[in-house]
Motif scaffolding. Structure first.
Motif, PDB file in Angstrom:
ATOM      1  N   VAL A 122      -2.608   8.775  -4.445  1.00  0.00           N
ATOM      2  CA  VAL A 122      -4.009   9.015  -4.078  1.00  0.00           C
ATOM      3  C   VAL A 122      -4.159   9.007  -2.555  1.00  0.00           C
ATOM      4  O   VAL A 122      -4.815   9.881  -1.974  1.00  0.00           O
ATOM      5  CB  VAL A 122      -4.948   7.982  -4.740  1.00  0.00           C
ATOM      6  N   ALA A 123      -3.542   8.041  -1.900  1.00  0.00           N
ATOM      7  CA  ALA A 123      -3.592   7.979  -0.434  1.00  0.00           C
ATOM      8  C   ALA A 123      -2.924   9.212   0.169  1.00  0.00           C
ATOM      9  O   ALA A 123      -3.383   9.741   1.185  1.00  0.00           O
ATOM     10  CB  ALA A 123      -2.916   6.710   0.061  1.00  0.00           C
ATOM     11  N   TYR A 124      -1.858   9.665  -0.458  1.00  0.00           N
ATOM     12  CA  TYR A 124      -1.153  10.865  -0.011  1.00  0.00           C
ATOM     13  C   TYR A 124      -2.085  12.073  -0.027  1.00  0.00           C
ATOM     14  O   TYR A 124      -2.177  12.819   0.953  1.00  0.00           O
ATOM     15  CB  TYR A 124       0.055  11.081  -0.924  1.00  0.00           C
ATOM     16  N   VAL A 125      -2.832  12.245  -1.120  1.00  0.00           N
ATOM     17  CA  VAL A 125      -3.766  13.372  -1.226  1.00  0.00           C
ATOM     18  C   VAL A 125      -4.913  13.210  -0.228  1.00  0.00           C
ATOM     19  O   VAL A 125      -5.337  14.179   0.408  1.00  0.00           O
ATOM     20  CB  VAL A 125      -4.291  13.521  -2.674  1.00  0.00           C
ATOM     21  N   ARG A 126      -5.410  11.977  -0.070  1.00  0.00           N
ATOM     22  CA  ARG A 126      -6.485  11.736   0.902  1.00  0.00           C
ATOM     23  C   ARG A 126      -6.049  12.154   2.310  1.00  0.00           C
ATOM     24  O   ARG A 126      -6.759  12.848   3.018  1.00  0.00           O
ATOM     25  CB  ARG A 126      -6.857  10.251   0.938  1.00  0.00           C
ATOM     26  N   SER A 129      -5.589  15.899   2.731  1.00  0.00           N
ATOM     27  CA  SER A 129      -6.838  16.663   2.789  1.00  0.00           C
ATOM     28  C   SER A 129      -7.370  16.758   4.205  1.00  0.00           C
ATOM     29  O   SER A 129      -7.961  17.761   4.591  1.00  0.00           O
ATOM     30  CB  SER A 129      -7.889  16.058   1.864  1.00  0.00           C
ATOM     31  N   VAL A 130      -7.133  15.728   5.013  1.00  0.00           N
ATOM     32  CA  VAL A 130      -7.560  15.754   6.405  1.00  0.00           C
ATOM     33  C   VAL A 130      -6.499  16.441   7.265  1.00  0.00           C
ATOM     34  O   VAL A 130      -6.797  17.335   8.056  1.00  0.00           O
ATOM     35  CB  VAL A 130      -7.834  14.318   6.925  1.00  0.00           C
ATOM     36  N   TYR A 131      -5.239  16.040   7.067  1.00  0.00           N
ATOM     37  CA  TYR A 131      -4.140  16.551   7.886  1.00  0.00           C
ATOM     38  C   TYR A 131      -3.980  18.068   7.737  1.00  0.00           C
ATOM     39  O   TYR A 131      -3.759  18.773   8.703  1.00  0.00           O
ATOM     40  CB  TYR A 131      -2.851  15.826   7.497  1.00  0.00           C
ATOM     41  N   ARG A 132      -4.118  18.542   6.522  1.00  0.00           N
ATOM     42  CA  ARG A 132      -3.963  19.977   6.273  1.00  0.00           C
ATOM     43  C   ARG A 132      -5.296  20.715   6.235  1.00  0.00           C
ATOM     44  O   ARG A 132      -5.356  21.875   5.854  1.00  0.00           O
ATOM     45  CB  ARG A 132      -3.190  20.189   4.981  1.00  0.00           C
ATOM     46  N   ASN A 133      -6.352  20.000   6.570  1.00  0.00           N
ATOM     47  CA  ASN A 133      -7.676  20.591   6.747  1.00  0.00           C
ATOM     48  C   ASN A 133      -8.183  21.330   5.499  1.00  0.00           C
ATOM     49  O   ASN A 133      -8.539  22.515   5.568  1.00  0.00           O
ATOM     50  CB  ASN A 133      -7.653  21.526   7.970  1.00  0.00           C
ATOM     51  N   PHE A 134      -8.217  20.614   4.368  1.00  0.00           N
ATOM     52  CA  PHE A 134      -8.750  21.215   3.138  1.00  0.00           C
ATOM     53  C   PHE A 134     -10.213  21.568   3.373  1.00  0.00           C
ATOM     54  O   PHE A 134     -10.975  20.776   3.895  1.00  0.00           O
ATOM     55  CB  PHE A 134      -8.653  20.247   1.969  1.00  0.00           C
ATOM     56  N   ARG A 135     -10.616  22.757   2.949  1.00  0.00           N
ATOM     57  CA  ARG A 135     -11.991  23.214   3.171  1.00  0.00           C
ATOM     58  C   ARG A 135     -12.810  23.315   1.887  1.00  0.00           C
ATOM     59  O   ARG A 135     -14.027  23.306   1.932  1.00  0.00           O
ATOM     60  CB  ARG A 135     -11.980  24.565   3.870  1.00  0.00           C
ATOM     61  N   GLU A 136     -12.136  23.417   0.759  1.00  0.00           N
ATOM     62  CA  GLU A 136     -12.871  23.533  -0.504  1.00  0.00           C
ATOM     63  C   GLU A 136     -12.045  22.947  -1.643  1.00  0.00           C
ATOM     64  O   GLU A 136     -10.863  22.632  -1.470  1.00  0.00           O
ATOM     65  CB  GLU A 136     -13.226  24.998  -0.781  1.00  0.00           C
ATOM     66  N   PHE A 140      -7.641  21.406  -2.826  1.00  0.00           N
ATOM     67  CA  PHE A 140      -7.165  20.214  -3.529  1.00  0.00           C
ATOM     68  C   PHE A 140      -6.391  20.611  -4.779  1.00  0.00           C
ATOM     69  O   PHE A 140      -5.334  20.062  -5.060  1.00  0.00           O
ATOM     70  CB  PHE A 140      -8.341  19.307  -3.931  1.00  0.00           C
ATOM     71  N   GLU A 141      -6.931  21.549  -5.527  1.00  0.00           N
ATOM     72  CA  GLU A 141      -6.285  21.996  -6.760  1.00  0.00           C
ATOM     73  C   GLU A 141      -4.881  22.519  -6.483  1.00  0.00           C
ATOM     74  O   GLU A 141      -3.932  22.174  -7.195  1.00  0.00           O
ATOM     75  CB  GLU A 141      -7.122  23.081  -7.447  1.00  0.00           C
TER      76      GLU A 141
END
Length: 152
Positions: A122-126, A129-136, A140-141
């Motif tokens: 979960v921390a990895y995905v969190r 999401s910031v490091y790789r600049n998820f926009r939508e 995440f999917e």
């Protein structure tokens, strides 16, 4: 060591001992001026590291900043703080012993990603999401889909 409470330049060491992983010395100090007690940690620094940001800006490496960013990703997750401390110590040692003084932020980010992938998904995905600049949500999917495949 300056007292963080009153600014007095002269404090007394009351107790010294190594940390659990022997990576630092923990010192309990007392200020003779105001009587305040506080703890300091003394670590070996193999070399001065400079972080080179993607825009070319350079700044001194800040271990505490690394610890804060990982702690933020691990917030409310069942990871022991001592385990995080050991992981961060290992990352810093790896950077210091790499032979390079200039460390690109991309390398630090990838080290954090690898460490978090092993600590907590979960921390990895969190963090990702910031490091790789998820926009939508689709970002995440796709990332979580890759996790299931073992690609990332």
């Amino acid at each position: 060591m300056r007292c963080p409470f009153c600014g007095n330049e002269d404090t007394q060491v009351k107790d010294s001992r190594p940390t659990e992983d022997n990576s630092a010395i923990r010192r309990r100090r007392q200020c003779p001026n105001c009587g305040a007690r506080f703890t300091t940690f003394e670590r070996v620094q193999l070399r001065e590291l400079t972080v080179v940001k993607s825009n070319g800006k350079r700044e001194p490496f800040d271990r505490d900043k690394l610890m804060r960013s990982m702690s933020l990703a691990l917030q409310k997750r069942p990871v022991d703080p001592e385990r995080l401390e050991r992981v961060v110590n290992g990352m810093v040692r790896r950077l210091e012993s790499s032979g390079e003084s200039d460390i690109p932020t991309k390398l630090i980010g990838e080290l954090v990603m690898d460490a978090l992938a092993n600590l907590d998904q979960v921390a990895y995905v969190r963090f990702a999401s910031v490091y790789r600049n998820f926009r939508e949500a689709r970002d995440f999917e796709e990332f979580i889909g890759k996790l299931g495949d073992g690609d990332d």
